[in-house]
Design an enzyme around this catalytic site. Sequence first.
Site, mmCIF file in Angstrom:
data_model
loop_
_atom_site.group_PDB
_atom_site.id
_atom_site.type_symbol
_atom_site.label_atom_id
_atom_site.label_comp_id
_atom_site.label_asym_id
_atom_site.label_seq_id
_atom_site.Cartn_x
_atom_site.Cartn_y
_atom_site.Cartn_z
ATOM 1 C CB CYS A 225 -1.129 0.066 1.161
ATOM 2 S SG CYS A 225 -0.306 -0.061 2.872
ATOM 3 C CG HIS A 496 -4.027 0.481 4.431
ATOM 4 N ND1 HIS A 496 -3.609 -0.239 3.711
ATOM 5 C CD2 HIS A 496 -5.185 1.012 4.021
ATOM 6 C CE1 HIS A 496 -4.310 -0.359 2.600
ATOM 7 N NE2 HIS A 496 -5.413 0.492 2.946
#
Length: 582
Positions: A225, A496
């Site tokens: 990510c 994230h």
Amino acid sequence: MREGEFFQNSDPAVTGAQLMHEQEEILKQFKAHGIEKKCASNKLSGVQPFIERENVISTPLETATVSECNSQYNDTTQHQGFKENGDYLEVGSMVEVSIGNTPKFGVIRWVGIISELSATKQMAGVEMDEECLGCTDGTYMGKQFFSCSERKAFFLYLHLCKKDSRFLEDSGFREHPKLVNTTSSATFGSMDSPMVEADVPPLEIHHVSAICGKNRGIQGHFNSCYLDATLFSMFAFTPVFDTILYRPRHNDDIPQYEEVQRVLKEEIVNPLRLNMYVRADRVMKLRNFLDQLTSVSGLMGEEKDPEEFLNSLNQVFKAEPFLKLSSGQDAYSYQVFMDRDDKIVLPTVQQLFEESFLTSDLRLKEIPSCFIIQMPRFGKDYKMYKRIVPSLVLDITDVLENSPRSCSICGLVAEIECKECFRKFGEGLENISFCRKCVLKSHGYSKGSYHKPKEIAIPCEFQKLLHDQAAHGCQGYKIPRVHLELFAVICIATSHYVAFVKTVGGLQGPWVFFDSMADRRGEEHGYNIPEVKPCPDLAMWLSKEGYNRILNDDPFLPDYAQRLLSDGYICMYQSPELMLYR
């Protein structure tokens, strides 16, 4: 023990007796398969990878020619992969192997011939998802074929690998070598992700509904990510980073320079701009190259930060640093360093940027085409401020070295700067510069006696302008302000990364939200589904009107805006005038 297992080295931590016993078993397996390995100095030659570990040769990628490198990193547009057991396999393929009669999973990191074992059979070096007994760090038989964490590299014959069964769809789809660039990969879903060879300019999207939805953007995979959000921010809607896509190879570049550039341009950037979708296996190729060719290790699977990815890109492409600092240093990005000011309730990026430059006594030697600025947060958890408002424009006028500035009182060309006046006459660095006449007025009281005004270096052409103004009594020349436009914000929460990106230039341009792992198919053993969502009115929430509403805890603040304020990690600014020329 299945065929192929004996190609593994033992655990370096085992005792000498255990190692000798294991190597004797290995020799038996060698003989059982018709392989006699000769060694004049030690008949238990399998011990060599550990006994003589300090003599490991350099990584093949460091010494290989371009053609040799391509044979290891099989690019399907130029070199065939390998079809084994009905599966099309290449570097980057997710595979399943058997270790101790137990299925284990990993990604192929190297494919080639090891002549000591076989002159014709292809070997595969697989980086396992988990540490396994008998695995190494990418070293085999005294040579290092790739780099990874200790006890994760497993070597075996390629025909003993098969596609990762966790990711196979019910369709039973199998790739064909000649169709690999025009068909989907079952490992990562049914979405097509063809290579695009043409020069594709960045998108300019006024109506974002055309590019929003599931399976949009870059598909995430295996802790990617940080890289996905950064790539999307860098290339989807702006050309400011395009120089690395087109710079020709120089003599001092790595041999694999053109191949890495081709993968980035034709397999990632162009498909993103043309089709708004990039499958994860395309990105895996880039990660594989960067992991092997740069000092940034762990890019194939470990959690990393965007700045580590940018560092690895710069090591390969040797991009010219965006920031030329008065300290004599050049930099690709700038980290805000400052002490927390409890008087600031809701800081903006403009405020933090100015205070950090003032505290560090820094200046910009020239206007940057791009300014990447990191927020004052450390690690993934600590944040100096609960919320930070990204400024739609970043005013850099007062941090430019040897550039004319305006008097904060009368508007004429400033000649004196007083850092001690910061926030005394108003917010911003623009309020610490004065002409000679106004500095006497502003400091003509006891409070000013503690200040230490300094001369501002004025360019020669403006020196003449000052004299002409004084001689003719003309109205002062208005100094133009220098602004950079915000075009992307990378955010992080619970390890994230996601991105907010503006789809067209201008302060009122629409914004979208991108998450490379927004959804998932197949639960634990599935694949990620990327998504692009519209962010209506985001420009308003970042304006002065929106700032006041946020400050007053407006109940209508949307969730996406709250996420942007709370999780902002990196803000990217660009100069509309310069981004096409640097």
